[in-house]
Scaffold this active site. Sequence first.
Site, PDB file in Angstrom:
ATOM      1  CG  HIS A  95      41.097  92.089  48.708  1.00 56.99           C
ATOM      2  ND1 HIS A  95      40.996  91.272  49.815  1.00 56.99           N
ATOM      3  CD2 HIS A  95      40.341  91.509  47.748  1.00 56.99           C
ATOM      4  CE1 HIS A  95      40.217  90.247  49.530  1.00 56.99           C
ATOM      5  NE2 HIS A  95      39.809  90.357  48.282  1.00 56.99           N
ATOM      6  CD  GLU A 126      36.831  93.580  45.957  1.00 54.30           C
ATOM      7  OE1 GLU A 126      36.051  92.601  45.910  1.00 54.30           O
ATOM      8  OE2 GLU A 126      38.048  93.502  45.719  1.00 54.30           O
ATOM      9  CG  HIS A 127      36.103  91.643  50.933  1.00 52.03           C
ATOM     10  ND1 HIS A 127      35.667  90.391  51.287  1.00 52.03           N
ATOM     11  CD2 HIS A 127      36.985  91.448  49.915  1.00 52.03           C
ATOM     12  CE1 HIS A 127      36.252  89.472  50.532  1.00 52.03           C
ATOM     13  NE2 HIS A 127      37.067  90.096  49.697  1.00 52.03           N
ATOM     14  CD  GLU A 183      33.366  90.788  54.189  1.00 50.99           C
ATOM     15  OE1 GLU A 183      33.509  90.175  53.101  1.00 50.99           O
ATOM     16  OE2 GLU A 183      32.354  90.660  54.910  1.00 50.99           O
ATOM     17  CD  GLU A 229      39.461  86.687  48.805  1.00 52.24           C
ATOM     18  OE1 GLU A 229      39.597  86.979  47.589  1.00 52.24           O
ATOM     19  OE2 GLU A 229      38.907  87.454  49.619  1.00 52.24           O
TER      20      GLU A 229
END
Length: 419
Positions: free
Chosen positions: A46, A49-50, A119, A126
Amino acid sequence: MIQFDTLPNGMRVVTEHMPGLASASLGVWVTAGGRHERAAQNGIAHFLEHMAFKGTKRRSALQIAEEIEDVGGYLNAYTSREVTAYYARVLEEDVPLALDVVADIVLNPVFDPADIEVERGVILQEIGQALDTPDDIIFDWLQEAAFPDQPMGRTILGPAERVRAFSRADLAGFVAEHYRPERMILAAAGAVDHDEIMRLAEAAFGGLERGRAEQVEPAGFVGGERRELKPLEQVHFTLGLEGPSYADDAIYTAQTWAGALGGGMSSRLFQEIREKRGLCYSIYAQAGAYSDTGMITIYAGTSGAQIADLAALTVDELKRSAEDMTVEEIDRARAQMKAGLLMGLEGASARAERLARQVSIWGRVIPLEETVAKIDAVDLGRVRDFACELVGGAATALALYGPAETAPDLARIRERLAA
Protein backbone atom coordinates in the site's frame (compact mmCIF):
# COMPACT_ATOMS: atom_id res chain seq x y z
CA MET A 1 -14.51 -8.23 -28.80
CA ILE A 2 -12.04 -9.58 -26.23
CA GLN A 3 -8.44 -10.33 -27.25
CA PHE A 4 -5.73 -11.81 -25.08
CA ASP A 5 -1.98 -12.08 -25.79
CA THR A 6 1.27 -12.50 -23.87
CA LEU A 7 4.49 -10.58 -24.44
CA PRO A 8 7.70 -12.63 -24.85
CA ASN A 9 8.69 -11.78 -21.26
CA GLY A 10 5.45 -13.18 -19.86
CA MET A 11 3.41 -10.00 -19.34
CA ARG A 12 -0.23 -10.62 -20.22
CA VAL A 13 -2.23 -8.12 -22.27
CA VAL A 14 -6.02 -8.34 -22.51
CA THR A 15 -8.36 -5.88 -24.21
CA GLU A 16 -12.04 -5.49 -24.96
CA HIS A 17 -13.18 -3.17 -27.73
CA MET A 18 -16.55 -1.65 -26.85
CA PRO A 19 -18.22 -0.15 -29.96
CA GLY A 20 -19.81 3.25 -29.53
CA LEU A 21 -17.57 4.44 -26.69
CA ALA A 22 -15.43 7.55 -27.03
CA SER A 23 -13.34 6.77 -23.94
CA ALA A 24 -11.17 3.97 -22.63
CA SER A 25 -10.01 2.59 -19.31
CA LEU A 26 -6.66 0.88 -18.97
CA GLY A 27 -4.32 -0.14 -16.23
CA VAL A 28 -1.69 -2.49 -14.93
CA TRP A 29 -2.70 -5.06 -12.31
CA VAL A 30 0.25 -6.54 -10.40
CA THR A 31 -0.26 -9.73 -8.40
CA ALA A 32 1.54 -8.23 -5.43
CA GLY A 33 -0.82 -7.26 -2.65
CA GLY A 34 -1.06 -7.63 1.09
CA ARG A 35 -0.84 -11.42 1.14
CA HIS A 36 2.51 -11.30 -0.68
CA GLU A 37 4.16 -9.36 2.14
CA ARG A 38 6.28 -10.92 4.84
CA ALA A 39 5.32 -9.99 8.39
CA ALA A 40 8.00 -7.29 8.57
CA GLN A 41 6.69 -5.84 5.29
CA ASN A 42 3.02 -5.55 6.28
CA GLY A 43 1.71 -2.38 4.68
CA ILE A 44 4.49 -1.92 2.16
CA ALA A 45 2.41 -2.79 -0.93
CA HIS A 46 0.00 0.00 0.00
CA PHE A 47 2.87 2.39 0.78
CA LEU A 48 4.32 1.62 -2.65
CA GLU A 49 1.00 2.42 -4.31
CA HIS A 50 1.06 5.86 -2.67
CA MET A 51 4.63 6.51 -3.80
CA ALA A 52 3.83 5.81 -7.46
CA PHE A 53 2.24 9.27 -7.76
CA LYS A 54 5.08 11.14 -6.06
CA GLY A 55 7.35 11.30 -9.10
CA THR A 56 9.26 9.18 -11.61
CA LYS A 57 12.54 9.47 -13.46
CA ARG A 58 10.68 11.33 -16.23
CA ARG A 59 7.91 13.21 -14.44
CA SER A 60 7.41 15.11 -11.22
CA ALA A 61 4.32 14.48 -9.10
CA LEU A 62 2.75 17.63 -10.54
CA GLN A 63 3.54 16.60 -14.11
CA ILE A 64 1.91 13.19 -13.55
CA ALA A 65 -1.29 14.87 -12.42
CA GLU A 66 -1.22 17.62 -15.05
CA GLU A 67 -0.59 15.39 -18.07
CA ILE A 68 -3.65 13.28 -17.32
CA GLU A 69 -5.89 16.12 -16.18
CA ASP A 70 -4.87 18.38 -19.10
CA VAL A 71 -6.74 15.95 -21.35
CA GLY A 72 -9.65 15.54 -18.94
CA GLY A 73 -8.53 12.11 -17.78
CA TYR A 74 -8.51 10.34 -14.43
CA LEU A 75 -5.67 8.45 -12.74
CA ASN A 76 -5.80 6.34 -9.59
CA ALA A 77 -4.61 3.15 -7.88
CA TYR A 78 -5.62 0.71 -5.16
CA THR A 79 -4.12 -2.11 -3.13
CA SER A 80 -5.98 -5.28 -2.16
CA ARG A 81 -4.86 -8.49 -0.55
CA GLU A 82 -4.03 -10.08 -3.90
CA VAL A 83 -3.26 -7.26 -6.34
CA THR A 84 -2.07 -3.69 -6.65
CA ALA A 85 -3.62 -1.81 -9.57
CA TYR A 86 -2.71 1.41 -11.35
CA TYR A 87 -5.29 2.64 -13.85
CA ALA A 88 -6.48 5.58 -15.92
CA ARG A 89 -9.51 6.64 -17.92
CA VAL A 90 -9.15 8.94 -20.92
CA LEU A 91 -10.66 9.77 -24.29
CA GLU A 92 -9.81 7.51 -27.21
CA GLU A 93 -7.13 9.76 -28.69
CA ASP A 94 -5.29 9.93 -25.35
CA VAL A 95 -4.88 6.17 -24.82
CA PRO A 96 -1.14 6.24 -25.74
CA LEU A 97 -0.55 9.03 -23.21
CA ALA A 98 -2.44 7.19 -20.48
CA LEU A 99 -0.55 3.97 -21.06
CA ASP A 100 2.76 5.85 -21.03
CA VAL A 101 1.93 7.55 -17.72
CA VAL A 102 0.74 4.32 -16.09
CA ALA A 103 3.85 2.48 -17.28
CA ASP A 104 6.03 5.31 -16.00
CA ILE A 105 4.60 5.29 -12.47
CA VAL A 106 4.81 1.50 -12.29
CA LEU A 107 8.32 1.12 -13.69
CA ASN A 108 10.17 4.31 -12.77
CA PRO A 109 9.29 5.60 -9.28
CA VAL A 110 12.14 7.61 -7.78
CA PHE A 111 11.29 7.16 -4.08
CA ASP A 112 12.63 10.55 -3.09
CA PRO A 113 13.41 10.48 0.66
CA ALA A 114 11.56 13.75 1.28
CA ASP A 115 8.47 12.43 -0.52
CA ILE A 116 8.65 9.19 1.46
CA GLU A 117 8.40 11.16 4.69
CA VAL A 118 5.48 13.22 3.42
CA GLU A 119 3.57 10.14 2.27
CA ARG A 120 4.42 8.29 5.47
CA GLY A 121 2.51 11.00 7.33
CA VAL A 122 -0.42 10.71 4.93
CA ILE A 123 -0.63 6.94 5.42
CA LEU A 124 -0.42 7.27 9.21
CA GLN A 125 -3.36 9.66 8.98
CA GLU A 126 -5.19 7.08 6.85
CA ILE A 127 -4.54 4.42 9.49
CA GLY A 128 -5.83 6.75 12.18
CA GLN A 129 -8.95 7.49 10.17
CA ALA A 130 -9.62 3.78 9.71
CA LEU A 131 -9.29 3.20 13.45
CA ASP A 132 -11.82 5.97 14.03
CA THR A 133 -14.29 4.38 11.59
CA PRO A 134 -15.83 1.35 13.38
CA ASP A 135 -17.76 -0.01 10.40
CA ASP A 136 -14.49 0.01 8.45
CA ILE A 137 -11.92 -1.34 10.90
CA ILE A 138 -14.25 -4.13 12.07
CA PHE A 139 -13.71 -5.97 8.78
CA ASP A 140 -9.94 -5.90 9.21
CA TRP A 141 -10.40 -7.39 12.67
CA LEU A 142 -12.69 -10.09 11.29
CA GLN A 143 -10.09 -10.92 8.65
CA GLU A 144 -7.43 -11.17 11.34
CA ALA A 145 -9.65 -13.45 13.45
CA ALA A 146 -10.42 -15.68 10.47
CA PHE A 147 -6.81 -15.98 9.26
CA PRO A 148 -4.63 -15.50 12.37
CA ASP A 149 -0.85 -15.22 11.99
CA GLN A 150 -1.10 -15.39 8.19
CA PRO A 151 -0.49 -12.86 5.41
CA MET A 152 -4.18 -13.18 4.44
CA GLY A 153 -5.19 -12.01 7.89
CA ARG A 154 -3.10 -8.84 8.01
CA THR A 155 -4.42 -5.40 7.21
CA ILE A 156 -3.75 -3.72 3.88
CA LEU A 157 -2.64 -0.48 5.53
CA GLY A 158 -0.31 -2.26 7.94
CA PRO A 159 0.35 -1.33 11.57
CA ALA A 160 1.58 2.19 12.27
CA GLU A 161 4.86 0.93 13.74
CA ARG A 162 5.72 -0.83 10.48
CA VAL A 163 4.79 2.17 8.35
CA ARG A 164 7.01 4.40 10.48
CA ALA A 165 9.99 2.12 9.82
CA PHE A 166 9.85 1.58 6.03
CA SER A 167 12.87 2.90 4.16
CA ARG A 168 13.62 3.66 0.53
CA ALA A 169 15.50 0.36 0.33
CA ASP A 170 12.44 -1.51 1.60
CA LEU A 171 10.26 -0.02 -1.15
CA ALA A 172 12.81 -0.66 -3.89
CA GLY A 173 13.32 -4.22 -2.64
CA PHE A 174 9.60 -5.03 -2.81
CA VAL A 175 9.46 -3.71 -6.38
CA ALA A 176 12.50 -5.72 -7.41
CA GLU A 177 11.03 -8.89 -5.90
CA HIS A 178 7.45 -8.65 -7.10
CA TYR A 179 7.05 -6.21 -9.99
CA ARG A 180 8.05 -8.68 -12.68
CA PRO A 181 6.39 -9.02 -16.11
CA GLU A 182 4.91 -12.46 -15.53
CA ARG A 183 3.03 -10.99 -12.56
CA MET A 184 1.65 -8.03 -14.48
CA ILE A 185 -1.57 -7.81 -16.48
CA LEU A 186 -2.25 -4.88 -18.78
CA ALA A 187 -6.01 -4.63 -19.25
CA ALA A 188 -7.84 -2.10 -21.42
CA ALA A 189 -11.49 -1.69 -22.36
CA GLY A 190 -13.58 0.77 -24.33
CA ALA A 191 -12.34 2.66 -27.39
CA VAL A 192 -9.17 0.61 -27.72
CA ASP A 193 -7.39 -1.20 -30.52
CA HIS A 194 -5.71 -4.43 -29.44
CA ASP A 195 -2.84 -4.22 -31.89
CA GLU A 196 -2.03 -0.69 -30.79
CA ILE A 197 -2.16 -1.69 -27.12
CA MET A 198 0.19 -4.60 -27.84
CA ARG A 199 2.63 -2.30 -29.62
CA LEU A 200 2.56 0.23 -26.78
CA ALA A 201 2.88 -2.53 -24.18
CA GLU A 202 5.91 -4.02 -25.89
CA ALA A 203 7.57 -0.61 -26.06
CA ALA A 204 6.89 0.18 -22.42
CA PHE A 205 7.26 -3.21 -20.72
CA GLY A 206 9.13 -5.42 -23.19
CA GLY A 207 12.49 -4.73 -21.58
CA LEU A 208 11.45 -6.11 -18.19
CA GLU A 209 13.09 -9.40 -17.24
CA ARG A 210 11.26 -12.28 -15.64
CA GLY A 211 11.68 -12.83 -11.93
CA ARG A 212 11.63 -15.83 -9.67
CA ALA A 213 8.53 -17.98 -9.33
CA GLU A 214 5.84 -16.35 -7.20
CA GLN A 215 5.77 -17.58 -3.62
CA VAL A 216 2.39 -17.34 -1.91
CA GLU A 217 1.59 -18.80 1.49
CA PRO A 218 -1.67 -20.75 1.19
CA ALA A 219 -4.49 -19.25 3.20
CA GLY A 220 -6.08 -21.37 5.91
CA PHE A 221 -9.36 -20.27 7.49
CA VAL A 222 -8.83 -21.02 11.19
CA GLY A 223 -11.39 -18.80 12.89
CA GLY A 224 -11.32 -17.00 16.19
CA GLU A 225 -12.67 -13.98 18.01
CA ARG A 226 -11.73 -10.35 18.49
CA ARG A 227 -13.74 -8.15 20.81
CA GLU A 228 -12.89 -4.49 21.37
CA LEU A 229 -14.98 -2.84 24.07
CA LYS A 230 -15.53 0.89 23.63
CA PRO A 231 -18.37 3.25 24.66
CA LEU A 232 -19.68 3.83 21.14
CA GLU A 233 -23.29 4.44 20.18
CA GLN A 234 -23.48 1.00 18.52
CA VAL A 235 -21.98 -2.44 18.66
CA HIS A 236 -20.54 -3.37 15.29
CA PHE A 237 -21.06 -7.11 14.86
CA THR A 238 -19.42 -9.24 12.18
CA LEU A 239 -19.60 -12.99 11.77
CA GLY A 240 -17.46 -14.84 9.23
CA LEU A 241 -17.75 -18.39 7.93
CA GLU A 242 -15.37 -20.16 5.58
CA GLY A 243 -16.48 -19.94 1.96
CA PRO A 244 -15.30 -21.14 -1.46
CA SER A 245 -12.61 -19.51 -3.58
CA TYR A 246 -13.12 -17.75 -6.90
CA ALA A 247 -11.80 -20.86 -8.63
CA ASP A 248 -14.50 -23.08 -7.11
CA ASP A 249 -17.87 -23.13 -8.91
CA ALA A 250 -19.45 -23.34 -5.46
CA ILE A 251 -18.85 -19.58 -5.28
CA TYR A 252 -22.03 -19.09 -7.33
CA THR A 253 -24.00 -21.11 -4.80
CA ALA A 254 -22.42 -19.18 -1.94
CA GLN A 255 -23.28 -15.83 -3.52
CA THR A 256 -26.84 -16.91 -4.23
CA TRP A 257 -27.32 -18.09 -0.65
CA ALA A 258 -25.77 -14.91 0.78
CA GLY A 259 -28.04 -12.82 -1.44
CA ALA A 260 -31.15 -14.62 -0.23
CA LEU A 261 -29.98 -14.45 3.38
CA GLY A 262 -28.90 -10.83 3.51
CA GLY A 263 -28.45 -9.28 0.09
CA GLY A 264 -31.23 -6.71 0.01
CA MET A 265 -34.39 -5.33 1.55
CA SER A 266 -36.31 -8.52 0.75
CA SER A 267 -33.69 -10.78 2.32
CA ARG A 268 -34.28 -12.85 5.42
CA LEU A 269 -31.96 -10.98 7.74
CA PHE A 270 -33.30 -7.57 6.72
CA GLN A 271 -36.93 -8.60 7.00
CA GLU A 272 -36.67 -10.55 10.25
CA ILE A 273 -34.16 -8.48 12.22
CA ARG A 274 -34.68 -4.94 10.95
CA GLU A 275 -38.23 -4.77 9.58
CA LYS A 276 -40.05 -7.05 12.02
CA ARG A 277 -38.05 -6.48 15.19
CA GLY A 278 -36.30 -3.15 14.67
CA LEU A 279 -33.02 -4.39 16.15
CA CYS A 280 -30.75 -2.58 13.71
CA TYR A 281 -30.53 -0.05 10.92
CA SER A 282 -28.04 -1.93 8.74
CA ILE A 283 -27.63 -5.69 8.32
CA TYR A 284 -26.38 -7.69 5.36
CA ALA A 285 -24.55 -10.80 4.20
CA GLN A 286 -22.05 -11.21 1.38
CA ALA A 287 -19.82 -13.92 -0.06
CA GLY A 288 -16.29 -12.71 -0.69
CA ALA A 289 -13.60 -14.78 -2.35
CA TYR A 290 -9.89 -14.97 -3.07
CA SER A 291 -7.85 -17.20 -5.35
CA ASP A 292 -7.68 -20.07 -2.83
CA THR A 293 -10.27 -19.38 -0.12
CA GLY A 294 -13.27 -17.26 0.72
CA MET A 295 -15.38 -15.89 3.54
CA ILE A 296 -19.10 -15.43 4.08
CA THR A 297 -19.50 -12.20 6.07
CA ILE A 298 -22.52 -11.02 8.02
CA TYR A 299 -22.51 -7.47 9.40
CA ALA A 300 -24.92 -5.57 11.62
CA GLY A 301 -24.83 -2.52 13.85
CA THR A 302 -27.04 -2.41 16.94
CA SER A 303 -27.19 -1.13 20.51
CA GLY A 304 -25.39 -2.72 23.42
CA ALA A 305 -28.76 -3.63 24.92
CA GLN A 306 -29.86 -5.50 21.80
CA ILE A 307 -26.68 -7.21 20.63
CA ALA A 308 -27.44 -10.50 22.38
CA ASP A 309 -30.84 -10.77 20.70
CA LEU A 310 -29.47 -9.75 17.31
CA ALA A 311 -26.67 -12.31 17.46
CA ALA A 312 -29.05 -15.10 18.48
CA LEU A 313 -31.55 -14.27 15.73
CA THR A 314 -28.79 -14.06 13.13
CA VAL A 315 -27.57 -17.53 14.01
CA ASP A 316 -31.13 -18.85 13.95
CA GLU A 317 -31.67 -17.42 10.45
CA LEU A 318 -28.44 -19.07 9.30
CA LYS A 319 -29.69 -22.44 10.54
CA ARG A 320 -33.20 -21.95 9.18
CA SER A 321 -31.86 -21.19 5.70
CA ALA A 322 -30.61 -24.77 5.46
CA GLU A 323 -34.12 -26.08 6.14
CA ASP A 324 -36.75 -23.90 4.53
CA MET A 325 -35.23 -21.54 1.97
CA THR A 326 -37.63 -21.39 -0.98
CA VAL A 327 -37.42 -21.51 -4.75
CA GLU A 328 -38.78 -17.95 -4.87
CA GLU A 329 -35.93 -16.69 -2.69
CA ILE A 330 -33.34 -18.43 -4.85
CA ASP A 331 -34.87 -17.08 -8.05
CA ARG A 332 -34.84 -13.56 -6.62
CA ALA A 333 -31.21 -13.84 -5.49
CA ARG A 334 -30.11 -15.19 -8.88
CA ALA A 335 -31.93 -12.37 -10.66
CA GLN A 336 -30.18 -9.83 -8.43
CA MET A 337 -26.80 -11.42 -9.16
CA LYS A 338 -27.31 -11.42 -12.91
CA ALA A 339 -28.65 -7.88 -12.98
CA GLY A 340 -25.80 -6.65 -10.80
CA LEU A 341 -23.26 -8.39 -13.01
CA LEU A 342 -24.62 -7.10 -16.30
CA MET A 343 -25.42 -3.56 -15.14
CA GLY A 344 -22.04 -3.32 -13.46
CA LEU A 345 -20.27 -4.04 -16.73
CA GLU A 346 -21.84 -1.20 -18.70
CA GLY A 347 -18.76 0.98 -18.12
CA ALA A 348 -15.26 0.58 -19.51
CA SER A 349 -13.60 0.75 -16.07
CA ALA A 350 -15.60 -2.21 -14.75
CA ARG A 351 -14.84 -4.16 -17.92
CA ALA A 352 -11.10 -3.58 -17.61
CA GLU A 353 -11.21 -4.60 -13.94
CA ARG A 354 -13.08 -7.79 -14.84
CA LEU A 355 -10.60 -8.67 -17.58
CA ALA A 356 -7.62 -8.29 -15.25
CA ARG A 357 -9.25 -10.17 -12.37
CA GLN A 358 -10.24 -13.14 -14.51
CA VAL A 359 -6.89 -13.43 -16.23
CA SER A 360 -5.16 -13.34 -12.84
CA ILE A 361 -7.39 -16.13 -11.46
CA TRP A 362 -8.12 -18.40 -14.41
CA GLY A 363 -5.60 -17.35 -17.05
CA ARG A 364 -8.49 -16.59 -19.41
CA VAL A 365 -11.55 -14.37 -19.68
CA ILE A 366 -14.76 -16.19 -18.83
CA PRO A 367 -17.52 -15.38 -21.36
CA LEU A 368 -20.46 -13.63 -19.75
CA GLU A 369 -22.75 -16.35 -21.07
CA GLU A 370 -20.74 -18.97 -19.19
CA THR A 371 -20.97 -17.00 -15.94
CA VAL A 372 -24.71 -16.48 -16.34
CA ALA A 373 -25.15 -20.21 -17.05
CA LYS A 374 -23.33 -21.07 -13.81
CA ILE A 375 -25.58 -18.70 -11.87
CA ASP A 376 -28.66 -20.24 -13.50
CA ALA A 377 -27.42 -23.73 -12.57
CA VAL A 378 -27.73 -22.92 -8.86
CA ASP A 379 -30.93 -24.51 -7.61
CA LEU A 380 -32.68 -24.94 -4.29
CA GLY A 381 -31.03 -28.26 -3.54
CA ARG A 382 -27.54 -26.84 -4.01
CA VAL A 383 -28.30 -23.84 -1.82
CA ARG A 384 -29.79 -25.90 1.01
CA ASP A 385 -26.90 -28.39 0.87
CA PHE A 386 -24.41 -25.51 0.95
CA ALA A 387 -26.15 -23.87 3.90
CA CYS A 388 -26.34 -27.17 5.76
CA GLU A 389 -22.62 -27.81 5.28
CA LEU A 390 -21.78 -24.23 6.21
CA VAL A 391 -23.77 -24.29 9.43
CA GLY A 392 -22.68 -27.79 10.38
CA GLY A 393 -18.96 -27.76 9.95
CA ALA A 394 -17.39 -24.57 8.70
CA ALA A 395 -14.81 -22.61 10.64
CA THR A 396 -16.22 -19.44 12.20
CA ALA A 397 -14.82 -16.03 13.07
CA LEU A 398 -16.32 -13.23 15.17
CA ALA A 399 -15.39 -9.57 15.57
CA LEU A 400 -17.18 -7.05 17.78
CA TYR A 401 -16.49 -3.37 18.43
CA GLY A 402 -18.35 -1.10 20.82
CA PRO A 403 -20.42 -1.71 24.00
CA ALA A 404 -20.40 -5.46 23.43
CA GLU A 405 -20.28 -6.69 27.04
CA THR A 406 -23.48 -8.74 26.68
CA ALA A 407 -22.69 -10.17 23.24
CA PRO A 408 -22.24 -13.95 23.08
CA ASP A 409 -18.71 -15.21 22.59
CA LEU A 410 -17.65 -17.38 19.67
CA ALA A 411 -18.04 -20.61 21.65
CA ARG A 412 -21.72 -19.81 22.37
CA ILE A 413 -22.35 -18.91 18.74
CA ARG A 414 -20.83 -22.19 17.59
CA GLU A 415 -22.93 -24.08 20.13
CA ARG A 416 -26.09 -22.40 18.86
CA LEU A 417 -25.16 -23.18 15.26
CA ALA A 418 -24.61 -26.83 16.13
CA ALA A 419 -27.73 -27.22 18.27
